[in-house]
Scaffold this active site. Sequence first.
Site, PDB file in Angstrom:
ATOM      1  N   HIS A   1       0.855  -1.189   0.000  1.00 61.14           N
ATOM      2  CA  HIS A   1       0.000   0.000   0.000  1.00 61.14           C
ATOM      3  C   HIS A   1       0.890   1.237   0.000  1.00 61.14           C
ATOM      4  O   HIS A   1       1.919   1.267   0.678  1.00 61.14           O
ATOM      5  CB  HIS A   1      -0.900  -0.001   1.234  1.00 61.14           C
ATOM      6  CG  HIS A   1      -1.667   1.264   1.421  1.00 61.14           C
ATOM      7  ND1 HIS A   1      -2.662   1.668   0.565  1.00 61.14           N
ATOM      8  CD2 HIS A   1      -1.573   2.239   2.381  1.00 61.14           C
ATOM      9  CE1 HIS A   1      -3.165   2.825   0.977  1.00 61.14           C
ATOM     10  NE2 HIS A   1      -2.516   3.191   2.070  1.00 61.14           N
TER      11      HIS A   1
ATOM     12  N   CYS B   1      -4.385   3.016  -4.839  1.00 60.03           N
ATOM     13  CA  CYS B   1      -3.536   3.865  -4.001  1.00 60.03           C
ATOM     14  C   CYS B   1      -2.249   4.249  -4.726  1.00 60.03           C
ATOM     15  O   CYS B   1      -1.806   5.407  -4.666  1.00 60.03           O
ATOM     16  CB  CYS B   1      -3.230   3.169  -2.674  1.00 60.03           C
ATOM     17  SG  CYS B   1      -2.322   1.606  -2.840  1.00 60.03           S
TER      18      CYS B   1
END
Length: 335
Positions: A103, A217
């Site tokens: 992430h 993301c």
Amino acid sequence: MSRHLLLLLLLFVLSVLCSVLPSAETTDTTPAPMWPPHQRTYDHRPTSDPYCAAGIYPFCPTGLPPGRVPKVKQTDTLYVYAMKAPVWEFKFGDLLKKFDIMHDAIGFHHVESGLNITMEWYELFQLFNCTFPHLRKENNSYELQWCNQGAACLYMGIDEKHWRQNGTLVKISQISGDIFNNFITWSLSDNSTYPFYETWTVMAGPGKTVWFNPFDCASWVLRAFDAMHDLGAEFDQKVHLNYTKVVLYSQQPTLIGNSSTIYNDSKTLDTLVSFYNYFQKRSMADIVLHMLEYAAWFELHKKFYIFYNEQYWELDMVKPYFQLTYDEVPLPGKH
């Protein structure tokens, strides 16, 4: 003889007409698909269906509302950090780091005050809901209910342990307060313009044509770096950063309907319901961790369906069907 002359005259007329009339290719009002298509833009964030909920973990629980984002002096200095941590670290620790499933986020350090800020873009209703629809039965038929939105979350502080322990926290730029303020304005606009999440990258094969780009993301971080660069930020080119992609391989996708028309085609709707039903009782973590075990399923069905720009596309899968990639993307400014 007259017949031959008539035939020659007819051929001459046809040749003249063909030379002055545009070809069918140029008069076709249905343009060929442009690959990859741009993510659809909006002038405001659509209202989500009350059916959709974030689940156990609410979206951006400590985030600042838009009007509360701190403004700094134009001459102030801020350090910019690229930050990475394994997906679902709260549940699996560093397990997904072993698969390079990371992430991404951005950190800011305001030099004059010492304040730290974290910005990250992620799903409002968790990853599974952005990847597959819910099947809601209404009057003996199914409705494909999408709970798919993504947004930027900004909150005070940087959890250094979280980002450093199993991931990355590295300084990549030093910007002025003026650039930071303008970047915050950009992020607010971007939040409304691109409200939807897209998990998959779809390609013809490794290194071949890209049919669809992801919108996740990592995509937001790359877009944010480009925006900062356009505003005047310079980046440390000695830093090398890689980004995760979940890639599906297929022949050129086929459009089979949009969010409305599929309900007028019972065969297509039944196909989509059958496909999405396969994934209903699986968590997204289970799907990602065991995706390679689905090779037999791909081998049998050779079909996948995605929902992109409110349209449904059929993918005729080709080997290797699926791959997790972790490729370097240079910081803006590198020639």
